[in-house]
Design a protein around this motif. Structure first.
Motif, short mmCIF file in Angstrom:
data_model
loop_
_atom_site.label_atom_id
_atom_site.label_comp_id
_atom_site.label_asym_id
_atom_site.label_seq_id
_atom_site.Cartn_x
_atom_site.Cartn_y
_atom_site.Cartn_z
N VAL A 13 3.69 6.19 -0.59
CA VAL A 13 3.24 4.85 -0.99
C VAL A 13 4.37 3.85 -0.77
O VAL A 13 5.55 4.20 -0.74
CB VAL A 13 2.80 4.80 -2.47
CG1 VAL A 13 1.57 5.68 -2.71
CG2 VAL A 13 3.93 5.22 -3.40
N ARG A 14 3.97 2.60 -0.62
CA ARG A 14 4.93 1.51 -0.59
C ARG A 14 4.20 0.21 -0.87
O ARG A 14 3.28 -0.17 -0.15
CB ARG A 14 5.65 1.42 0.76
CG ARG A 14 6.71 0.31 0.81
CD ARG A 14 7.49 0.33 2.11
NE ARG A 14 8.51 -0.69 2.13
CZ ARG A 14 8.31 -1.96 2.52
NH1 ARG A 14 7.11 -2.34 2.94
NH2 ARG A 14 9.30 -2.83 2.52
N ASP A 16 1.94 -0.79 -3.06
CA ASP A 16 0.49 -0.70 -3.18
C ASP A 16 0.14 -0.20 -4.58
O ASP A 16 -0.37 0.91 -4.76
CB ASP A 16 -0.09 0.23 -2.11
CG ASP A 16 -1.61 0.23 -2.09
OD1 ASP A 16 -2.22 -0.64 -2.75
OD2 ASP A 16 -2.20 1.11 -1.42
N CYS A 20 -2.23 2.94 -5.34
CA CYS A 20 -1.56 4.09 -5.95
C CYS A 20 -2.30 4.53 -7.20
O CYS A 20 -2.52 5.73 -7.42
CB CYS A 20 -0.12 3.71 -6.28
SG CYS A 20 0.88 5.08 -6.89
N VAL A 39 4.79 12.45 -5.02
CA VAL A 39 4.60 11.11 -4.46
C VAL A 39 5.94 10.59 -3.98
O VAL A 39 6.92 10.54 -4.74
CB VAL A 39 4.00 10.13 -5.49
CG1 VAL A 39 3.78 8.76 -4.85
CG2 VAL A 39 2.69 10.66 -6.06
N ASP A 41 7.82 7.40 -2.75
CA ASP A 41 7.79 5.94 -2.70
C ASP A 41 8.88 5.46 -1.74
O ASP A 41 10.05 5.81 -1.89
CB ASP A 41 8.01 5.34 -4.09
CG ASP A 41 7.91 3.83 -4.07
OD1 ASP A 41 8.91 3.17 -3.71
OD2 ASP A 41 6.83 3.29 -4.38
N SER A 44 9.20 0.55 -2.95
CA SER A 44 8.31 -0.51 -3.43
C SER A 44 9.06 -1.53 -4.28
O SER A 44 9.98 -1.20 -5.03
CB SER A 44 7.18 0.10 -4.26
OG SER A 44 6.33 0.90 -3.48
N THR A 48 5.01 -0.85 -8.01
CA THR A 48 4.45 0.47 -7.75
C THR A 48 5.33 1.58 -8.32
O THR A 48 4.84 2.54 -8.93
CB THR A 48 4.24 0.69 -6.24
OG1 THR A 48 3.30 -0.27 -5.74
CG2 THR A 48 3.71 2.08 -5.95
N ASP A 92 -3.62 9.81 1.07
CA ASP A 92 -2.89 8.54 1.14
C ASP A 92 -3.15 7.70 -0.09
O ASP A 92 -4.22 7.80 -0.72
CB ASP A 92 -3.33 7.74 2.37
CG ASP A 92 -2.75 8.26 3.66
OD1 ASP A 92 -1.67 8.91 3.62
OD2 ASP A 92 -3.34 8.02 4.72
N GLY A 93 -2.19 6.83 -0.40
CA GLY A 93 -2.42 5.81 -1.40
C GLY A 93 -3.58 4.92 -0.94
O GLY A 93 -3.75 4.69 0.25
#
Length: 232
Positions: A13-14, A16, A20, A39, A41, A44, A48, A92-93
């Motif tokens: 994730v980034r 989001d 998320c 997860v 990251d 972010s 997030t 995916d997120g």
């Protein structure tokens, strides 16, 4: 009798927060609880990471890792490296996994221990007519049946053994986009024992504006050009 295998879910994730939350809520509601969720990251700055920390404080099998600047392939490799499961299930997120997604995508590994890779399925979850049209026009399997002999799944719904990931050399970190297609093609070139799980479904929202769609296709196009996918 199927042999139960240990399984880790990974996602990157980034920036989001909403996506998320959507993904994690669906993953912790699975009929089969994963041994862990990892997860990654990628740095972010929109809250997030703080959201992930909040989830991790209440979910004992959630592990979170922060690696600012990691691209998607690097993030998946790092998450897979961190994972302890024999089987890695990827999503995916921004995706929402159906409650039996994990149970169904892992089943082929447990019913046939020589299985090395499982392609899951996905469905569009549009919020507007525009998104409906985009999803139907761009995602395989929405209008016509999927031919499992040629279907290369997105990383939003797939699973693989940690051992076959090692043999493949991991995800291709030298590309920013189309990394999942390259990973699929490597699996096919290696001749791995590949299964298709059409009922292992995650839902995904298509791009919601023309500008966002244009950026998506620009990334897809440059990714395919960079990787020479489809070149003659």
């Amino acid at each position: 009798i199927p042999h139960r295998r240990s399984v880790s879910i990974i996602l990157t994730v980034r920036n989001d927060r909403k996506g998320c939350r959507l993904a994690l809520d669906s993953l912790i509601a699975q009929t089969r609880t994963p041994d862990e969720i990892v997860v990654l990251d990628a740095g972010s700055t929109d809250g997030t990471w703080e959201l992930l920390q909040k989830y991790a404080s209440t979910i004992p099998y959630l592990r979170i890792v922060s690696v600012p600047g990691a691209n998607i392939a690097q993030g998946r490799n790092l998450a897979t490296t961190q994972a302890t499961g024999e089987i890695i299930a990827a999503t995916d997120g921004g995706c929402s996994a159906e409650p039996k997604w994990l149970e169904r995508i892992v089943r082929p590994f447990e019913e046939e221990p020589t299985t090395e890779f499982v392609a899951g399925a996905y469905r569009v979850s549009p919020h507007s007519l525009f998104e409906s049209v985009v999803g139907l026009a761009t995602m395989r399997g929405q209008l016509d049946p999927v031919d499992e002999r040629t279907f290369n799944p997105s990383a939003r719904s797939m699973a693989y053994t940690k051992e076959v990931w090692r043999r493949a050399g991991g995800w291709p970190e030298w590309v920013r986009f189309s990394e999942d297609t390259l990973f699929d093609l490597k699996m096919r070139k290696m001749g791995v024992n590949w299964k298709y799980a059409p009922t292992a479904i995650v839902h995904w929202r298509p791009r919601c504006t023309f500008n966002a769609l244009a950026r998506q296709f620009y990334h897809y196009g440059t990714g395919r050009g960079h990787t020479q996918i489809g070149a003659t």
